[in-house]
Design a protein around this motif. Sequence first.
Motif, PDB file in Angstrom:
ATOM      1  N   ASP A  55       0.833  -1.204   0.000  1.00  0.00           N
ATOM      2  CA  ASP A  55       0.000   0.000   0.000  1.00  0.00           C
ATOM      3  C   ASP A  55       0.867   1.253   0.000  1.00  0.00           C
ATOM      4  O   ASP A  55       1.774   1.394   0.819  1.00  0.00           O
ATOM      5  N   THR A  56       0.575   2.158  -0.919  1.00  0.00           N
ATOM      6  CA  THR A  56       1.287   3.427  -0.980  1.00  0.00           C
ATOM      7  C   THR A  56       0.274   4.529  -1.309  1.00  0.00           C
ATOM      8  O   THR A  56      -0.931   4.305  -1.275  1.00  0.00           O
ATOM      9  N   ALA A  57       0.773   5.729  -1.612  1.00  0.00           N
ATOM     10  CA  ALA A  57      -0.091   6.848  -2.001  1.00  0.00           C
ATOM     11  C   ALA A  57       0.755   7.893  -2.692  1.00  0.00           C
ATOM     12  O   ALA A  57       1.965   8.003  -2.433  1.00  0.00           O
ATOM     13  N   ASP A  58       0.115   8.670  -3.550  1.00  0.00           N
ATOM     14  CA  ASP A  58       0.889   9.670  -4.295  1.00  0.00           C
ATOM     15  C   ASP A  58       1.432  10.771  -3.400  1.00  0.00           C
ATOM     16  O   ASP A  58       2.383  11.465  -3.759  1.00  0.00           O
ATOM     17  N   VAL A  59       0.868  10.926  -2.210  1.00  0.00           N
ATOM     18  CA  VAL A  59       1.273  12.027  -1.335  1.00  0.00           C
ATOM     19  C   VAL A  59       2.358  11.617  -0.338  1.00  0.00           C
ATOM     20  O   VAL A  59       2.899  12.463   0.365  1.00  0.00           O
ATOM     21  N   TYR A  60       2.735  10.334  -0.299  1.00  0.00           N
ATOM     22  CA  TYR A  60       3.744   9.893   0.658  1.00  0.00           C
ATOM     23  C   TYR A  60       5.137  10.269   0.183  1.00  0.00           C
ATOM     24  O   TYR A  60       5.517   9.994  -0.960  1.00  0.00           O
ATOM     25  N   GLY A  61       5.916  10.841   1.073  1.00  0.00           N
ATOM     26  CA  GLY A  61       7.284  11.224   0.752  1.00  0.00           C
ATOM     27  C   GLY A  61       7.451  12.732   0.777  1.00  0.00           C
ATOM     28  O   GLY A  61       6.512  13.493   1.003  1.00  0.00           O
ATOM     29  N   ARG A  62       8.646  13.172   0.528  1.00  0.00           N
ATOM     30  CA  ARG A  62       8.940  14.608   0.497  1.00  0.00           C
ATOM     31  C   ARG A  62       8.977  15.099  -0.946  1.00  0.00           C
ATOM     32  O   ARG A  62       9.668  14.503  -1.785  1.00  0.00           O
ATOM     33  N   THR A  98       7.419  10.271  -4.122  1.00  0.00           N
ATOM     34  CA  THR A  98       8.687   9.576  -3.915  1.00  0.00           C
ATOM     35  C   THR A  98       8.485   8.179  -3.320  1.00  0.00           C
ATOM     36  O   THR A  98       9.311   7.290  -3.555  1.00  0.00           O
ATOM     37  N   ASN A  99       7.411   7.976  -2.558  1.00  0.00           N
ATOM     38  CA  ASN A  99       7.151   6.638  -2.050  1.00  0.00           C
ATOM     39  C   ASN A  99       6.732   5.713  -3.179  1.00  0.00           C
ATOM     40  O   ASN A  99       7.157   4.549  -3.238  1.00  0.00           O
ATOM     41  N   GLU A 100       5.929   6.202  -4.101  1.00  0.00           N
ATOM     42  CA  GLU A 100       5.566   5.407  -5.277  1.00  0.00           C
ATOM     43  C   GLU A 100       6.808   5.055  -6.087  1.00  0.00           C
ATOM     44  O   GLU A 100       6.926   3.942  -6.610  1.00  0.00           O
ATOM     45  N   GLU A 101       7.739   5.991  -6.210  1.00  0.00           N
ATOM     46  CA  GLU A 101       8.963   5.716  -6.957  1.00  0.00           C
ATOM     47  C   GLU A 101       9.786   4.627  -6.274  1.00  0.00           C
ATOM     48  O   GLU A 101      10.424   3.805  -6.942  1.00  0.00           O
ATOM     49  N   LEU A 102       9.778   4.608  -4.945  1.00  0.00           N
ATOM     50  CA  LEU A 102      10.453   3.541  -4.220  1.00  0.00           C
ATOM     51  C   LEU A 102       9.776   2.194  -4.493  1.00  0.00           C
ATOM     52  O   LEU A 102      10.446   1.200  -4.787  1.00  0.00           O
ATOM     53  N   ILE A 103       8.449   2.170  -4.422  1.00  0.00           N
ATOM     54  CA  ILE A 103       7.712   0.935  -4.698  1.00  0.00           C
ATOM     55  C   ILE A 103       7.978   0.463  -6.122  1.00  0.00           C
ATOM     56  O   ILE A 103       8.034  -0.742  -6.397  1.00  0.00           O
ATOM     57  N   ALA A 104       8.179   1.395  -7.030  1.00  0.00           N
ATOM     58  CA  ALA A 104       8.459   1.035  -8.427  1.00  0.00           C
ATOM     59  C   ALA A 104       9.718   0.182  -8.532  1.00  0.00           C
ATOM     60  O   ALA A 104       9.815  -0.707  -9.397  1.00  0.00           O
ATOM     61  N   ARG A 105      10.687   0.411  -7.664  1.00  0.00           N
ATOM     62  CA  ARG A 105      11.923  -0.390  -7.701  1.00  0.00           C
ATOM     63  C   ARG A 105      11.633  -1.838  -7.326  1.00  0.00           C
ATOM     64  O   ARG A 105      12.278  -2.754  -7.843  1.00  0.00           O
ATOM     65  N   ARG A 146       2.922   6.339 -13.999  1.00  0.00           N
ATOM     66  CA  ARG A 146       4.278   6.654 -14.464  1.00  0.00           C
ATOM     67  C   ARG A 146       5.291   6.427 -13.349  1.00  0.00           C
ATOM     68  O   ARG A 146       6.339   5.807 -13.562  1.00  0.00           O
ATOM     69  N   ARG A 147       4.987   6.948 -12.171  1.00  0.00           N
ATOM     70  CA  ARG A 147       5.952   6.814 -11.067  1.00  0.00           C
ATOM     71  C   ARG A 147       6.130   5.359 -10.659  1.00  0.00           C
ATOM     72  O   ARG A 147       7.236   4.945 -10.290  1.00  0.00           O
ATOM     73  N   LEU A 148       5.059   4.599 -10.685  1.00  0.00           N
ATOM     74  CA  LEU A 148       5.115   3.194 -10.265  1.00  0.00           C
ATOM     75  C   LEU A 148       5.701   2.292 -11.341  1.00  0.00           C
ATOM     76  O   LEU A 148       6.033   1.129 -11.075  1.00  0.00           O
ATOM     77  N   GLY A 149       5.792   2.786 -12.568  1.00  0.00           N
ATOM     78  CA  GLY A 149       6.350   1.987 -13.656  1.00  0.00           C
ATOM     79  C   GLY A 149       5.501   0.794 -14.014  1.00  0.00           C
ATOM     80  O   GLY A 149       6.021  -0.263 -14.379  1.00  0.00           O
TER      81      GLY A 149
END
Length: 344
Positions: free
Chosen positions: A54-61, A72-79, A124-127
């Motif tokens: 579970d993530t969200a577009d608003v998580y992260g800085r 940025t949390n979505e980008e991490l999950i993308a990895r 896009r962020r999640l790839g």
Amino acid sequence: MTVTVPTVALGDGLHVSRIGFGGMALSHAYGDTDPDEALRTLHHAVDQGVAFIDTADVYGRPRDGSTGPAGTNEELIARLLADRRDEVSLATKFGITGAVGTPGIKATRGDRDYVRSACEASLRRLGTDVIDLYYLHRRQLDIPIEETVGAMAELVAEGKVRHLGLSEVTADELRAAARVHPIAAVQSEWSLWSRDVEARVVPAAREVGAGFVPYSPLGRGFLTGAMTPEKVSAGILRGEPRFVEHFAANQRIVDLVREVGRETGATAAQVALAWLWARGEALGLPVVPIPGTRVAARVTENAGALRVRLSPAQKARLDSAADLVQGGRNLSFAPKDWISAGRE
């Protein structure tokens, strides 16, 4: 010991692991973390069968310090997804603009154009080309929820989203949304010391055939007994009465949970999670908690809660914890109507 994590059906035919992983813990809200270590924790979760992420577009800085969904949390999950997309049930959310409490800027948006642009940005962020469960994180109160869910339903029809979810909705909002499109899951805070959803929202979820996904099932870490005033002061909880001026008084709840843990051979976290599953069974709907952590060993510990069995007497004692709570669950930076209890 590794636990075999079974799957469970939420609503609308969505099957997920019986326990999920809350990605917010890997972002800045509770202090910064190392992205590579966070990724190792995510891989460990999937290795353990905890594959509902579970993530969200608003998580992260936000990278530029601006308001707006950080991503940025979505980008991490993308990895993680880059190697293991087929193993993961992916949930993300939209609707919070990143400007809670900022004068002159809407804290939430649910108009059709925003729904579509938010989804495309998350993809896009999640790839990935599809989101398994797409939540409305918070509704825009001056737009009918039917309008927002109608726009979300278009994403399902186009194959960009598989199932729809709602976060912190009231019972009436949930019923109205479900008349537009099946709702697979409701996500709200629910735990031993946050039980307001049981009055109306949980019965409505059962009525419309939605499962329930409790966030902060461990009381933002408080129920584990590992929280200290120093840890509180390092994150978003530093101004919250429940965690600050009422910290000592609320330790009575931790003591109760630990006592049951000693009787069952379980940790406090495992007892708190086992209570949630037992409560869901008693109320007649599937419950999939999504505890978050930065530490791989805690993932294993949390999954181990699936082995814990509580007696009727122990359940009754844990139920009584709600009478000991001092301080409300809504965070002080948010308006009263930010959570469902503020609008019921």
